[in-house]
Design an enzyme around this catalytic site. Structure first.
Site, PDB file in Angstrom:
ATOM      1  N   SER A 145      -9.636  -0.986   6.964  1.00 38.76           N
ATOM      2  CA  SER A 145      -8.918  -0.766   5.705  1.00 38.76           C
ATOM      3  C   SER A 145      -8.195  -1.981   5.144  1.00 38.76           C
ATOM      4  O   SER A 145      -7.793  -1.958   3.981  1.00 38.76           O
ATOM      5  CB  SER A 145      -7.927   0.384   5.860  1.00 38.76           C
ATOM      6  OG  SER A 145      -8.629   1.585   5.761  1.00 38.76           O
ATOM      7  N   LYS A 159       0.863  -1.196   0.000  1.00 46.67           N
ATOM      8  CA  LYS A 159       0.000   0.000   0.000  1.00 46.67           C
ATOM      9  C   LYS A 159       0.900   1.247   0.000  1.00 46.67           C
ATOM     10  O   LYS A 159       1.872   1.300   0.782  1.00 46.67           O
ATOM     11  CB  LYS A 159      -0.856  -0.052   1.281  1.00 46.67           C
ATOM     12  CG  LYS A 159      -1.817   1.087   1.493  1.00 46.67           C
ATOM     13  CD  LYS A 159      -2.530   0.879   2.834  1.00 46.67           C
ATOM     14  CE  LYS A 159      -3.639   1.869   3.085  1.00 46.67           C
ATOM     15  NZ  LYS A 159      -4.332   1.620   4.362  1.00 46.67           N
ATOM     16  N   SER A 213      -9.144   1.573   3.150  1.00 51.94           N
ATOM     17  CA  SER A 213      -8.243   2.393   2.363  1.00 51.94           C
ATOM     18  C   SER A 213      -7.203   1.588   1.579  1.00 51.94           C
ATOM     19  O   SER A 213      -6.580   2.138   0.673  1.00 51.94           O
ATOM     20  CB  SER A 213      -7.532   3.393   3.276  1.00 51.94           C
ATOM     21  OG  SER A 213      -6.755   2.726   4.253  1.00 51.94           O
TER      22      SER A 213
END
Ligand SMILES: CCCCCCCC/C=C\CCCCCCCC(N)=O
Length: 545
Positions: free
Chosen positions: A230, A131, A206
């Site tokens: 997330s 990420k 996210s």
């Protein structure tokens, strides 16, 4: 649980406000989606892409395949699907291929045998993705904030460094929501990430870039973070496995924005992957010395566990009711477990869960032990130097002049009206929920709970339903380990799934349950695989019973 008249009034009022707001939003929203009509992901033709990371590492060690072949296969798949899903935002393909060639040379020269390599470098030669909110040396680390577009990491975040030290090879970094605080992975720097099962739907947030790239078969394992869901939300929407470890087990350093106030206790870094057998070894690596606090080597006898099933949150008026297909999938799973293992799954209602959003909101804005309040979202949007003015930013957004997404502006606006003093009632609910779940789960309990009330929504729809993340967020506050487990596909071909919650430090129990359920329900399905859809939607269990 029945709602009061006042609650019903507020729900109606809020829904009207949000609907009016969204109609205006659609008029002004930047057209970043493009047309995805008729576009589908190409099928996976390369068998190497259908093998777990653990198995790939074994095959590489045994010289049945080279690391270069594996890395190249993943690069090819990324190049094939990324133009459709926009998940990987910066690659390091050339460096990854060089590193893979070095791995192959090392294996050629190794004289200590396969076991030595497995022990020292368990993921040797296996590619992974990260990420973008995490530092990966030489890669951008903006977390979708336009003002951080030039930030390049000089070092690796600790869990990323540990994976590299275990021999894994990073391919690049993936998209996330602005400041890693929304259910959709969309920002003004990289644009919007799409769901591989339906490009018109969200990949979640996210860590949505990770969810989408792994779900589409273009990465096998990845690193995500989770302070409200997330890891679990994108894993659910993209039909893959993920694990939010017990709080404090995996080092959260090297990610932006850093957590403040009491948030470090709620933020968790963890693995995301397509095959359940990769979860435990990844967690062991990412936890470093803290892995010793978990019983990761214990043999788990599922027949000796106590299972609980909670079908919904009791009917919070802020949240959507749970989709009947999800209720049905959970029921089917419970029936299978009872029939196959001979266990009794107890169905429960836990009334405090109705206040999940209020509990999450109160705890996230609470000051830390030093008495300092957390950094405000408006300050984070300003890049740490100056805060943005949400109303002014909203005005700029309508003129097409804002550098921020509507979700981020909305969060900053809501924050302006948030009380700094959480209500005693909500704090009591939190305390009693914590006590009840700690006692219930103990060292041998696993609880089943929906991951989200809806299947992957259409793009921008979470702006209508922002509180739905509370199904995941509550477990960040409680500090419990949760494994996200896929359970086949819906009639529309969208992933179904479930959260498996265990007691503190009992991560091995939810991980073992996920392994079992993968065998029973097939785990990750290739996008477009219509053979495994749920063929009935007739179950209409009410969420408020
Ligand atoms: C434009 C509408 C904005 C309304 C905002 C309503 C308040 C909702 C509050 C918080 C939403 C946070 C979503 C968190 C998603 C997961 C974050 C994470 N990093 O784990």
């Amino acid at each position: 649980m029945a709602s009061t008249r006042l609650e019903r009034f507020w729900v109606l009022f809020l829904r009207l406000v949000v609907k009016a707001f969204l109609s205006v939003f659609r008029l002004f929203a930047p057209q970043q989606l493009g047309s995805t009509e008729g576009h589908r992901l190409p099928p996976i033709t390369e068998p190497l892409l259908r093998v777990s990371a653990v198995q790939l590492a074994r095959n590489i060690r045994r010289k049945q395949v080279t690391s270069v072949q594996v890395v190249q296969a993943y690069i090819d798949r990324i190049q094939e699907v990324n133009p459709l899903i926009n998940a990987l935002v910066k690659d390091r393909f050339a460096a990854a291929l060089q590193e893979a060639a070095q791995v192959d040379k090392l294996i050629e020269e190794e004289t200590g045998g396969e076991d030595v390599l497995e022990d020292r470098l368990p993921l040797l030669g296996v590619p992974f993705t990260v990420k973008e909110a995490f530092a990966l040396q030489g890669m951008p680390n903006s977390t979708g904030l336009l003002s951080r577009r030039t930030v390049v990491s000089g070092v690796d975040a600790p869990p990323v460094a540990l994976l590299k030290r275990a021999g894994a090879i990073p391919l690049g970094v993936t998209n996330c929501s602005e400041l890693a605080m929304w259910l959709e992975s969309h920002n003004r720097l990289y644009g919007i990430t799409r769901n591989p099962y339906d490009l018109g739907r969200i990949a979640g947030g996210s860590s949505g870039g990770e969810g989408s790239i792994i779900g589409s078969g273009a990465s096998v394992i990845g690193v995500g973070s989770d302070i409200g869901g997330s890891i679990r939300i994108p894993c659910f929407f993209n039909g893959i496995f993920g694990h939010k470890p017990t709080s404090g087990i995996v080092n959260n350093g090297g990610q932006y924005p850093p957590a403040s106030g009491q948030q470090p206790g709620f933020l968790c870094t963890g693995p995301m992957c397509r095959y359940a057998e990769d979860l435990l070894p990844m967690l062991r690596i990412m936890a470093g010395p803290n892995a010793e606090k978990l019983s990761l080597s214990a043999n788990v006898d599922l027949k000796k566990l106590r299972f609980f099933s909670v079908p919904h949150d009791g009917g919070s008026p802020l949240l959507s009711p749970v989709d009947p297909q999800l209720i049905q999938a959970q029921k089917k799973m419970v029936e299978h477990l009872e029939a196959d293992l001979g266990v009794q799954v107890e169905e429960l209602r836990i009334p405090q869960l109705k206040y999940s959003f209020q509990i999450w909101g109160a705890m996230m804005s609470s000051p830390g032990k030093d008495g300092k309040p957390p950094t405000t979202f408006a300050e984070l949007m300003g890049g740490g130097e100056k805060r943005v003015w949400p109303v002014w930013e909203l005005f700029k957004w309508f003129l097409g002049l804002s550098s921020h997404t509507m979700a981020a502006i909305g969060l900053a606006l809501v924050e302006m009206f948030q009380s700094s003093q959480p209500s005693q009632f909500i704090l009591q609910q939190k305390e009693s929920l914590q006590k009840e779940l700690d006692e219930l789960l103990g060292t041998d309990g696993v609880l089943f709970y929906p991951s989200h009330p809806q299947l992957a929504p259409k793009h921008h729809q979470p702006l209508f339903t922002p509180f739905n993340f509370s199904y995941t967020g509550i477990f960040n506050i409680l500090g419990l380990p949760v494994t996200q487990c896929p359970l086949g596909l819906s009639v529309e071909g969208l992933p179904l799934g479930l959260q498996l919650v265990a007691g503190k430090l009992q991560d091995h129990l939810s991980l073992a349950t996920a392994l079992y359920l993968e065998k029973a329900f097939g785990g990750w399905r290739e996008p477009g695989d219509t053979e495994h859809t749920l063929n009935s939607t007739s179950n209409n269990v009410s969420n408020a019973t």
